[in-house]
Motif scaffolding. Structure first.
Motif, PDB file in Angstrom:
ATOM      1  N   PHE A   1       2.850   2.075  -6.075  1.00  0.00           N
ATOM      2  CA  PHE A   1       3.507   2.943  -5.081  1.00  0.00           C
ATOM      3  C   PHE A   1       4.977   2.530  -5.015  1.00  0.00           C
ATOM      4  O   PHE A   1       5.364   1.625  -4.284  1.00  0.00           O
TER       5      PHE A   1
ATOM      6  N   ASN B   1      -2.268   5.381  -5.904  1.00  0.00           N
ATOM      7  CA  ASN B   1      -1.112   4.718  -6.512  1.00  0.00           C
ATOM      8  C   ASN B   1      -1.279   3.210  -6.634  1.00  0.00           C
ATOM      9  O   ASN B   1      -0.797   2.606  -7.586  1.00  0.00           O
TER      10      ASN B   1
ATOM     11  N   GLY C   1       2.554   7.303   5.527  1.00  0.00           N
ATOM     12  CA  GLY C   1       1.597   7.001   4.467  1.00  0.00           C
ATOM     13  C   GLY C   1       0.251   6.573   5.039  1.00  0.00           C
ATOM     14  O   GLY C   1       0.201   5.946   6.099  1.00  0.00           O
TER      15      GLY C   1
ATOM     16  N   LEU D   1      -1.741   7.111  -1.385  1.00  0.00           N
ATOM     17  CA  LEU D   1      -1.397   5.691  -1.498  1.00  0.00           C
ATOM     18  C   LEU D   1      -2.477   4.926  -2.241  1.00  0.00           C
ATOM     19  O   LEU D   1      -2.187   4.073  -3.094  1.00  0.00           O
TER      20      LEU D   1
END
Length: 591
Positions: A311, A373, A355, A370
């Motif tokens: 991320f 990632n 997020g 998230l």
């Protein structure tokens, strides 16, 4: 018999059956039940049902009565018919059969009803505040306020404090808000100020040897209205003590405040042993220096799982040493609809978004962008740290904590409220301690006091001379309750050299100190005892105990949000003669 009443409207019971009585009060409600008229007669003390039928000699007069007329009623007390008792009313077992009525004060058509608890526009409620105050809930709140103040006084005197009254007309001094100024007729061109707080006077009382002071003090600040403070004026339980440490102040005041809350909590739990939470810890865990501890959510630093992760937004931020990633756990929030709703809320707060990761059945790691990632291993690391699992979620805020902690705190509150995690039926009290002595003012590009300039720095003069000012903590403390700051105080800086140095760091010279705080500064030269104290907000405490979030619901004659008294018409223009006597010429803004 007395001209107006033999009993109040809250006094009659079974024991009065058969007596002839006289009551006076307001016609709270009038009901016609098939030709039999019922009047609920109300005064300060309660409500009594009065009955008139066509056989009553006063029936014709009763037929003319309207809501809020003030009347005197004579009649005989009798037991209510079987099945018509009202157990919610102290007088609910009896009624008065009306034999005579005198109208003491007729009422015009009402701009708002007194019976019932309907919401009415604030403008009408404040303009006709005398009617608003007749309403049961508001009347009860005002009486509760008086009882809370009595409890405060009783408990303070029980702790050995004596009540003093300090001046209302005083000198102008910077306390963090604008003064209300009062022009002097005798000294043209000079002004008194109404006190923002009795800070200097209560310290001078300690210089004078009085040892333990308290006062229910009126305070005046010409500041823009705020949701948690009435415009213009407010009241505080003001306290000062000599020869004390911070622990002594806590030991004296904790039982007073706890006791007041217990007196009026109506059985709701009240904190017994108050936690002491350092200011920095309060910001990191709760995103607030007045945390609502009824909310079980505790924020944590989860920078490590994002460091060097896929991320990239967070990973790049963490290359800056000052940046961190904080998490707001959301037990029970593990579904996309709730996470999207929180994201939309954050955008409404001016943020790019919020997020999130949420955990659901049958999915390795977590769900959401998230989680994809950073991968399942890092997602599991976060879940393990937070003790979260299937059905839960977590929200993330990244950057410089100095810039985002307030938003993180708002997000914590939002999650707690939306997921019904907050136990509303309790009072959670805590001391917030170790406030920073100074902060950097971006606006003025200088170091300034962060709290109370009269507080003693931890480490005293040596800290002021050797430490980075922004690392110095002060003997300053607040009391937080359910998300509100209800008190603030400190151990005072009573040493002249230390006082001058403390102000010097904030950009004031010794001459400035002498000019602005001359009385206090002089007093410190002649034997000043170590001393400290605090001030608790009476209005906020009453507001919490009455279960409202609006200070106007617990104040007798409040102003509106534009600082106007709609009942009395203040502020108002004055006559040219008055202005001439004060040597004042108006210079009004051009429209």
């Amino acid at each position: 018999m007395h001209r107006y009443r033999s009993h109040t409207c809250g006094a009659l019971r079974d024991s009065h059956i058969g007596e002839t009585v006289r009551l006076s009060g307001w016609c709270h409600r009038i009901r016609d039940h098939g030709g039999v008229l019922f009047i609920d007669l109300r005064d300060h003390y309660g409500l009594t049902q009065c009955v008139a039928d066509p056989d009553s000699p006063a029936f014709k007069t009763v037929e003319t009565l309207r809501s809020e007329w003030v009347v005197r009623i004579d009649g005989k007390v009798r037991k209510r018919p079987e099945g018509t008792d009202n157990p919610d009313l102290p007088t609910g077992a009896v009624e008065v059969y009306v034999t005579d009525v005198e109208v003491l004060g007729a009422a015009d058509e009402l701009p708002m009803p007194v019976f019932g608890d309907q919401e009415y526009p604030e403008e009408i409620r404040l303009k006709y505040r005398f009617l608003d105050l007749r309403r049961e809930r508001l009347h009860k709140n005002i009486m509760t306020r008086g009882a809370i103040v009595d409890s405060m006084r009783r408990r303070m005197k029980g702790q050995g404090f004596f009540e003093f009254q300090t001046p209302i007309l005083t000198a102008s001094s910077p306390e963090g808000a604008r003064d209300f100024l009062v022009p002097s007729r005798i000294h043209p061109g000079k002004f008194y100020a109404l006190p923002q707080a009795p800070q200097q006077y209560k310290q001078l009382l300690m210089m004078s040897g009085f040892d333990r002071y308290f006062q229910i003090a009126p305070c005046f600040r010409d500041e823009d209205p705020r949701a948690d403070r009435l415009p213009g004026e407010f009241y505080q339980l003001d306290i000062e003590m000599s020869f004390v440490t911070q622990d002594d102040v806590f030991a004296a005041m904790e039982p007073v405040i706890t006791g007041v809350f217990e007196d009026f909590a109506e059985g709701k739990p009240v904190t017994k042993n108050w936690p002491r939470i350092p200011f920095a810890e309060a910001l990191r865990k709760y995103g607030s220096d007045k945390p609502d501890l009824r909310n079980p959510i505790v924020m944590q630093d989860v920078s490590e799982p994002f460091r060097g992760s896929g991320f990239k937004i967070f990973a790049r931020m963490l290359e800056e040493p000052k940046n961190e990633v904080w998490v707001i756990p959301a037990p029970g929030g593990g579904n996309r609809a709730f996470c999207d709703r929180m994201n939309s809320w954050a955008q409404g707060e001016g943020q790019p978004g919020l997020g999130y990761i949420f955990w659901r059945e049958g999915e390795e790691g977590g769900a959401g962008p998230l989680a994809k990632n950073i991968g399942p291993e890092r997602t599991k690391q976060i879940a393990d740290q937070l003790k979260l699992g299937v059905g839960d979620a977590a929200f993330f805020v990244a950057g410089d904590p100095q810039k985002f902690w307030k938003f993180a705190g708002l997000a914590r509150t939002r999650v707690g409220e939306d997921l019904n995690l907050i136990d509303k039926d309790r009072f959670e009290l805590a001391w917030i301690v170790d406030f920073p002595m100074y902060e950097y003012s971006e606006e003025e590009k200088k170091v300034d006091f962060s709290h109370n300039p009269f507080s003693m720095p931890q480490g005293e003069l040596e800290a002021l001379e050797t430490q980075d000012p922004l690392t110095i903590k002060a003997f300053q403390y607040d009391i937080a309750c359910n998300g509100y700051e209800i008190a603030s105080g400190g151990i005072r800086n009573h040493r002249p050299k230390t006082m001058v140095k403390a102000f010097e760091i904030a950009g004031y010279s010794e001459n400035d100190v002498v000019e602005r705080f001359g009385g206090l500064y002089r007093a410190f030269q002649y034997g000043a005892p170590p001393h400290g104290g605090m001030a608790a907000g009476v209005d906020r405490i009453v507001m919490l105990l009455c279960g409202t979030t609006n200070l106007r619901e617990i104040s007798l004659f409040p102003m509106n949000q534009r600082a106007e008294d709609l009942l009395m018409g203040a502020p108002s223009e004055v006559t040219p003669k008055q202005l001439r006597e004060l040597h004042i010429r108006l210079n009004l803004p051009q429209n």
